[in-house]
Design a protein around this motif. Structure first.
Motif, PDB file in Angstrom:
ATOM      1  N   ILE A  47       4.263  -1.975   1.792  1.00 14.35           N
ATOM      2  CA  ILE A  47       3.277  -1.036   2.329  1.00 14.35           C
ATOM      3  C   ILE A  47       2.348  -0.567   1.215  1.00 14.35           C
ATOM      4  O   ILE A  47       2.650  -0.732   0.030  1.00 14.35           O
ATOM      5  N   ARG A  48       1.227  -0.010   1.612  1.00 13.04           N
ATOM      6  CA  ARG A  48       0.340   0.698   0.688  1.00 13.04           C
ATOM      7  C   ARG A  48       0.325   2.157   1.104  1.00 13.04           C
ATOM      8  O   ARG A  48       0.215   2.472   2.302  1.00 13.04           O
ATOM      9  N   VAL A  49       0.438   3.043   0.126  1.00 10.93           N
ATOM     10  CA  VAL A  49       0.629   4.464   0.408  1.00 10.93           C
ATOM     11  C   VAL A  49      -0.450   5.281  -0.292  1.00 10.93           C
ATOM     12  O   VAL A  49      -0.811   5.008  -1.440  1.00 10.93           O
ATOM     13  N   ARG A  50      -0.947   6.292   0.432  1.00 11.68           N
ATOM     14  CA  ARG A  50      -1.919   7.239  -0.123  1.00 11.68           C
ATOM     15  C   ARG A  50      -1.275   8.620  -0.185  1.00 11.68           C
ATOM     16  O   ARG A  50      -0.577   9.026   0.755  1.00 11.68           O
ATOM     17  N   ILE A  51      -1.501   9.336  -1.277  1.00  8.52           N
ATOM     18  CA  ILE A  51      -1.033  10.717  -1.368  1.00  8.52           C
ATOM     19  C   ILE A  51      -1.973  11.594  -0.560  1.00  8.52           C
ATOM     20  O   ILE A  51      -3.194  11.582  -0.770  1.00  8.52           O
ATOM     21  N   THR A  85      -1.285   3.465   4.523  1.00  9.80           N
ATOM     22  CA  THR A  85      -2.618   2.949   4.845  1.00  9.80           C
ATOM     23  C   THR A  85      -2.583   1.482   5.255  1.00  9.80           C
ATOM     24  O   THR A  85      -3.449   1.028   5.990  1.00  9.80           O
ATOM     25  N   VAL A  86      -1.583   0.745   4.770  1.00  9.94           N
ATOM     26  CA  VAL A  86      -1.442  -0.675   5.097  1.00  9.94           C
ATOM     27  C   VAL A  86       0.039  -1.004   5.254  1.00  9.94           C
ATOM     28  O   VAL A  86       0.866  -0.570   4.443  1.00  9.94           O
ATOM     29  N   ALA A  96      -1.678  -4.943   8.727  1.00  9.38           N
ATOM     30  CA  ALA A  96      -1.997  -3.826   9.622  1.00  9.38           C
ATOM     31  C   ALA A  96      -2.589  -2.698   8.793  1.00  9.38           C
ATOM     32  O   ALA A  96      -1.932  -2.197   7.880  1.00  9.38           O
ATOM     33  N   VAL A  97      -3.821  -2.295   9.119  1.00 15.73           N
ATOM     34  CA  VAL A  97      -4.558  -1.355   8.281  1.00 15.73           C
ATOM     35  C   VAL A  97      -5.019  -0.151   9.104  1.00 15.73           C
ATOM     36  O   VAL A  97      -5.403  -0.295  10.268  1.00 15.73           O
ATOM     37  N   GLN A  98      -4.966   1.020   8.504  1.00 13.70           N
ATOM     38  CA  GLN A  98      -5.544   2.217   9.103  1.00 13.70           C
ATOM     39  C   GLN A  98      -6.384   2.926   8.034  1.00 13.70           C
ATOM     40  O   GLN A  98      -5.856   3.489   7.077  1.00 13.70           O
ATOM     41  N   TYR A  99      -7.715   2.866   8.204  1.00 15.36           N
ATOM     42  CA  TYR A  99      -8.627   3.454   7.222  1.00 15.36           C
ATOM     43  C   TYR A  99      -8.819   4.951   7.421  1.00 15.36           C
ATOM     44  O   TYR A  99      -9.101   5.673   6.464  1.00 15.36           O
ATOM     45  N   ALA A 100      -8.696   5.426   8.657  1.00 15.44           N
ATOM     46  CA  ALA A 100      -8.943   6.847   8.940  1.00 15.44           C
ATOM     47  C   ALA A 100      -7.802   7.700   8.394  1.00 15.44           C
ATOM     48  O   ALA A 100      -6.646   7.554   8.811  1.00 15.44           O
ATOM     49  N   ASP A 128      -2.461  10.769  17.025  1.00 14.96           N
ATOM     50  CA  ASP A 128      -3.507   9.784  16.758  1.00 14.96           C
ATOM     51  C   ASP A 128      -3.118   8.726  15.726  1.00 14.96           C
ATOM     52  O   ASP A 128      -3.924   7.863  15.391  1.00 14.96           O
ATOM     53  N   ASP A 129      -1.904   8.775  15.218  1.00 11.33           N
ATOM     54  CA  ASP A 129      -1.486   7.775  14.229  1.00 11.33           C
ATOM     55  C   ASP A 129      -1.340   6.397  14.875  1.00 11.33           C
ATOM     56  O   ASP A 129      -0.730   6.270  15.944  1.00 11.33           O
ATOM     57  N   ASP A 130      -1.877   5.375  14.228  1.00  9.12           N
ATOM     58  CA  ASP A 130      -1.641   3.997  14.647  1.00  9.12           C
ATOM     59  C   ASP A 130      -2.256   3.030  13.645  1.00  9.12           C
ATOM     60  O   ASP A 130      -2.879   3.445  12.661  1.00  9.12           O
TER      61      ASP A 130
END
Length: 287
Positions: A47-51, A85-86, A96-100, A128-130
């Protein structure tokens, strides 16, 4: 006479033990997403993670045993919240990506790893998560789609549905049918006819932790839940409807729960489904 030792002679060479992932053991997968390593020769991240509250992101891979590298994940997040985020496709390139930022599900909550049964889990908020448009099922006939997921509460009303994955052509979701069910659904591209199978989960304690699948092949469809399969439904599907696959939603049907693993085949895996689900259960301790 001098006696000596000959060191290192005739010492057998022991090869390193090969990692065997679920996609190695049950080949032919089209795409796969998980918090564990799914195949031996995959060299990417999980996965890719954002703080949360920042634009700082980092890929999180696996430890030497094929588990999610939670040490690196928690070190990266510190006391913050980590949002995904990914989710990387470990079979191909259909990430699978979520930019928002507001729609990214959680893997670390204020410095604490999100888990189910002591295994990492990606938490969707039910609002709204997906993840969007991962791949398309258009014109496929045989499918075998597997998931390890959870729902916080069984839907309380007939209009309340929570989708694990899918869209118009195929989906797998939690519904209120018969007081609570897993619903698998397929839709034909030419006739728009929909074919559906249910497995009842109304007696399960909440939150409900599930291994579920929707399988179609040889003109027959089944839905499964934690080792229980629906009766087979005879179909007339000539190809599935044009439909991208979403994770954690189907329009307004947002998942308030977790996803740990998704494994997708465009072939009939009915003969292997018991073993595939047993592999998932052995790792994720679902039932």
């Amino acid at each position: 006479m001098k006696l000596g030792l000959r060191l290192g002679l005739n010492t057998p060479c022991v090869p390193a033990q090969r990692y065997v992932g679920i996609a190695d053991e049950y080949g032919g997968a089209y795409s796969g997403y998980s918090v564990r390593k799914m195949r031996d020769d995959y060299t990417g991240a999980s996965i890719r993670v954002r703080i949360e509250g920042t634009t700082i992101e980092q890929d999180i891979g696996f430890d030497s045993s094929g588990n999610l590298d939670t040490q690196s994940l928690l070190s990266f997040c510190g006391s913050g919240t980590g949002l995904v985020t990914v989710i990387y496709d470990q079979i191909g390139t259909k990430n699978a990506v979520q930019y928002a930022a507001s729609q990214q599900p959680m893997i670390v909550n204020s410095g604490s790893l999100v888990t189910i049964q002591n295994r990492p889990a990606i938490k969707f908020d039910g609002v709204d998560d997906d993840f969007h448009s991962v791949f398309n099922v258009y014109n496929q006939t045989d499918v075998s789609f597997f998931s390890v997921s959870s729902v916080e509460d069984i839907p309380a009303t007939p209009i309340e549905r929570q989708c694990i994955f899918g869209r118009g052509g195929v989906f797998l979701r939690y519904t209120n049918i018969s007081g609570g069910s897993i619903e698998g659904s397929l839709r034909d591209k030419d006739t728009n006819n929909r074919f559906t199978r249910f497995v009842n989960i109304s007696s399960e304690p909440e939150p409900v932790h599930t291994i579920t699948s929707v399988i179609h092949g040889d003109g027959l469809m089944n839905t499964t839940f934690n080792g229980t399969t629906s009766s087979s439904l005879s179909t007339s599907i000539t190809g599935l409807k044009n439909s991208p696959i979403y994770f954690g939603s189907k329009s307004s049907e947002k998942l308030d729960g977790h996803i740990q693993e998704l494994l997708f085949y465009f072939i009939n895996k009915r003969d292997d489904y018991v073993n595939i689900e047993a592999n998932m259960n052995n790792y994720f301790n679902v039932h």
